[in-house]
Design a protein around this motif. Structure first.
Motif, PDB file in Angstrom:
ATOM      1  N   ARG A 193       0.725  -0.999  -0.046  1.00 14.66           N
ATOM      2  CA  ARG A 193      -0.029  -0.073  -0.076  1.00 14.66           C
ATOM      3  C   ARG A 193       0.967   1.234   0.015  1.00 14.66           C
ATOM      4  O   ARG A 193       1.364   1.632   0.906  1.00 14.66           O
ATOM      5  N   VAL A 232      -0.757   6.106   9.277  1.00 14.61           N
ATOM      6  CA  VAL A 232      -1.687   5.114  10.114  1.00 14.61           C
ATOM      7  C   VAL A 232      -3.213   5.263   9.648  1.00 14.61           C
ATOM      8  O   VAL A 232      -3.648   3.958   9.428  1.00 14.61           O
ATOM      9  N   ARG A 233      -3.575   6.237   9.062  1.00 11.03           N
ATOM     10  CA  ARG A 233      -5.007   6.388   8.733  1.00 11.03           C
ATOM     11  C   ARG A 233      -5.059   5.446   7.367  1.00 11.03           C
ATOM     12  O   ARG A 233      -6.171   4.809   7.258  1.00 11.03           O
ATOM     13  N   HIS A 234      -4.168   5.372   6.546  1.00  8.73           N
ATOM     14  CA  HIS A 234      -4.362   4.619   5.265  1.00  8.73           C
ATOM     15  C   HIS A 234      -3.577   3.220   5.199  1.00  8.73           C
ATOM     16  O   HIS A 234      -3.351   2.741   4.307  1.00  8.73           O
ATOM     17  N   ARG A 235      -3.160   2.764   6.551  1.00 13.16           N
ATOM     18  CA  ARG A 235      -2.426   1.541   6.652  1.00 13.16           C
ATOM     19  C   ARG A 235      -1.336   1.326   5.613  1.00 13.16           C
ATOM     20  O   ARG A 235      -1.378   0.501   5.063  1.00 13.16           O
ATOM     21  N   SER A 237       2.133   1.187   3.645  1.00 13.44           N
ATOM     22  CA  SER A 237       3.189   0.350   3.916  1.00 13.44           C
ATOM     23  C   SER A 237       4.561   0.831   3.562  1.00 13.44           C
ATOM     24  O   SER A 237       5.679   0.666   3.823  1.00 13.44           O
ATOM     25  N   ASP A 259       1.570   3.903  16.381  1.00  8.43           N
ATOM     26  CA  ASP A 259       1.848   2.494  15.741  1.00  8.43           C
ATOM     27  C   ASP A 259       2.066   2.633  14.202  1.00  8.43           C
ATOM     28  O   ASP A 259       1.293   2.637  13.557  1.00  8.43           O
ATOM     29  N   GLY A 262       2.986  -1.194  10.686  1.00 10.89           N
ATOM     30  CA  GLY A 262       2.778  -1.565   9.108  1.00 10.89           C
ATOM     31  C   GLY A 262       3.657  -1.071   8.198  1.00 10.89           C
ATOM     32  O   GLY A 262       3.603  -1.248   7.157  1.00 10.89           O
TER      33      GLY A 262
END
Length: 496
Positions: A193, A232-235, A237, A259, A262
């Protein structure tokens, strides 16, 4: 005539990737998830619209588009019809924009309002509304035609247009996994992503987007590119990041970590990063930082992965030639600094309509990078400065790069930038601008003494100014011109 060993003509490999993706989402834009087949259909429709408008081989097309599936399709469609595509960055200064639009531009393709100086304008929506052709359009480009004009940042003055042919674009490895160097094969596994932002007219954004597509990933457009929130919001990578943004991300993670488990790849682009800052980034963020080195004139020259030696930009791929030359033009031994000359498969053929500058930089098949560096005994490449980033003190020439590295290596300094400004006593003097490390207050006298001890007394900054952040040019690179203008207005010789 092409041979069996020749790479397929561009943009054929990218279109093949879209066809192979089928219904798999290759672009995520808000609530929209656009599959490969759908995106390929957009390319075909826009190409049909361009042809109907008389755009074809030799036509000059200025692309003023953002980051959408349609923008991606429009750029590919312009290459399908064989046009000469000039990407226009958002936020480009008025004089620079007018200069670009005067350089053999026949039409502007835009997904927003066109500038007043624009010639004929075609909107992406209007092109999509044109009647579709019967089946996939043929690729119209000739190998020797100029495929795109890629503008330099203009950090040393007027932006120059690097002319890259269709043959060079076809030779690039981005869309061809069989040609990926080892570090790119590693990077590709991390692009599940991939955040894209700003404009796909940017060479860096477009090529990493194509790489994500070739790796089986999804290009994700954030509603806001602010980090770490967008990650974070869109996960996400992976993402492209400048040195300044990386430093802010690292400082923020130290203060209030979020966090980022990912996150698997951050590709540092735009300017070098010193070894200490790179080690800190890897300590805080983990083994996710890739540090690339390339130029608008050449494309990627080398890239360091997370496990590479800090301070190097990795091993140049086998397809890239790098020679380090001394002042006399002769190659120098490993470990000795000199000017870097390179050859890459996808390099430009010169600067558009600028034969004098072309003759200076493009010499006998090599590109003179005007970067300073060296290769170590194992073939790793290290950058140490710019040949034109100099200060002339008492008629002696000194490079800004070594001064910046000494300052940035101090634990109280996060970033350091050095410029030259006129000085009544010495002709020119070094003036430094430093961004403090998180929560620290650098001792300016100690910093000047450190430079004097390690580089030489004449290199000790006449002034050191503490700044919150370096000003950035429209390209996202540090704007040393703005710093130099400030230094010239304050020609003091001691302290901050």
């Amino acid at each position: 005539m092409p041979t069996s060993a020749d790479p397929p003509p561009y943009p054929g490999p990218v279109l093949d990737l879209l066809a192979a993706a089928g219904d798999r989402a290759v672009f995520e834009h808000g609530a929209r998830r656009v599959g490969g087949a759908r995106l390929l259909s957009l390319v075909h429709r826009i190409a049909a619209g361009l042809r109907a408008a008389g755009v074809g081989p030799g036509s000059g097309v200025a692309m003023m588009v953002g980051v959408t599936p349609e923008a991606f399709a429009a750029i590919l469609a312009a290459h399908v019809v064989g046009a000469r595509v000039a990407g226009v960055r958002p936020g480009l200064a008025g004089d620079h924009l007018r200069d670009i639009l005067r350089r053999d531009v026949d039409v502007v393709v835009t997904d927003a309002a066109a500038p007043p100086a624009a010639p004929r304008v075609l909107t992406v929506d209007a092109l999509l509304a044109a009647p579709d052709g019967a089946g996939p359009p043929p690729l119209a480009a000739r190998p020797g035609d100029v495929a795109r004009l890629i503008y330099t940042s203009g950090s040393t003055g007027r932006p120059k247009a690097c002319a890259q042919t269709y043959a060079a674009l076809s030779a690039a490895w981005t869309a061809r996994p069989d040609a990926w160097p080892p570090v790119i094969r590693d990077l590709a596994t991390r692009l599940d992503r991939h955040l894209v932002f700003g404009s796909l007219s940017s060479q860096v954004m477009m090529e990493y987007g194509v790489l994500a597509l070739a790796a089986g990933g999804t290009m994700v457009v954030p509603d806001s590119p602010a980090l770490p929130d967008a990650l974070v919001r869109h996960r996400a990578s992976s993402s492209v990041i400048t040195v300044a943004r990386l430093r802010r991300l690292v400082a923020g993670q130290r203060r209030a970590p979020v966090d980022l488990s990912g996150l698997r790849a951050l590709m540092v682009s735009g300017s070098p990063i010193d070894a200490g800052a790179l080690r800190e980034a890897r300590d805080v963020l983990g083994p996710v930082v890739f540090h690339g080195y390339g130029q608008t004139e050449t494309g990627m020259i080398s890239m360091a992965g997370p496990s590479d030696v800090s301070g190097s930009v990795g091993h140049p791929p086998d397809a890239v030639d790098v020679v380090v030359r001394g002042p006399d033009g002769a190659p120098v031994p490993a470990g000795v600094d000199g000017e870097l000359f390179v050859r890459t498969p996808a390099q430009a053929i010169g600067y558009w309509a600028d034969p004098a500058e072309t003759a200076e930089v493009f010499t006998d098949g090599w590109v003179r990078t005007r970067d300073l560096g060296h290769l170590d005994a194992d073939g790793r490449l290290y950058l140490t400065g710019r040949t034109r980033d100099v200060i002339i003190v008492n008629a002696n020439l000194y490079y800004a790069g070594p001064i910046e590295r000494v300052l940035a290596g101090h634990p109280d300094v996060a970033e350091a930038y050095v410029v030259a400004a006129p000085d009544e006593a010495t002709g020119e003097a070094a003036h430094a601008f430093v961004v403090p490390a998180d929560g620290r207050a650098p001792d300016l006298d100690a910093l000047r003494g450190l430079v004097a001890a390690q580089v030489g007394q004449e290199c000790a900054p006449a002034t050191i100014t503490i700044i919150d952040a370096v000003p950035l040019a429209a390209s996202g690179k540090p704007d040393k011109g703005a710093l130099a203008a400030g230094a010239a207005r304050s020609p003091g010789r001691a302290g901050p």
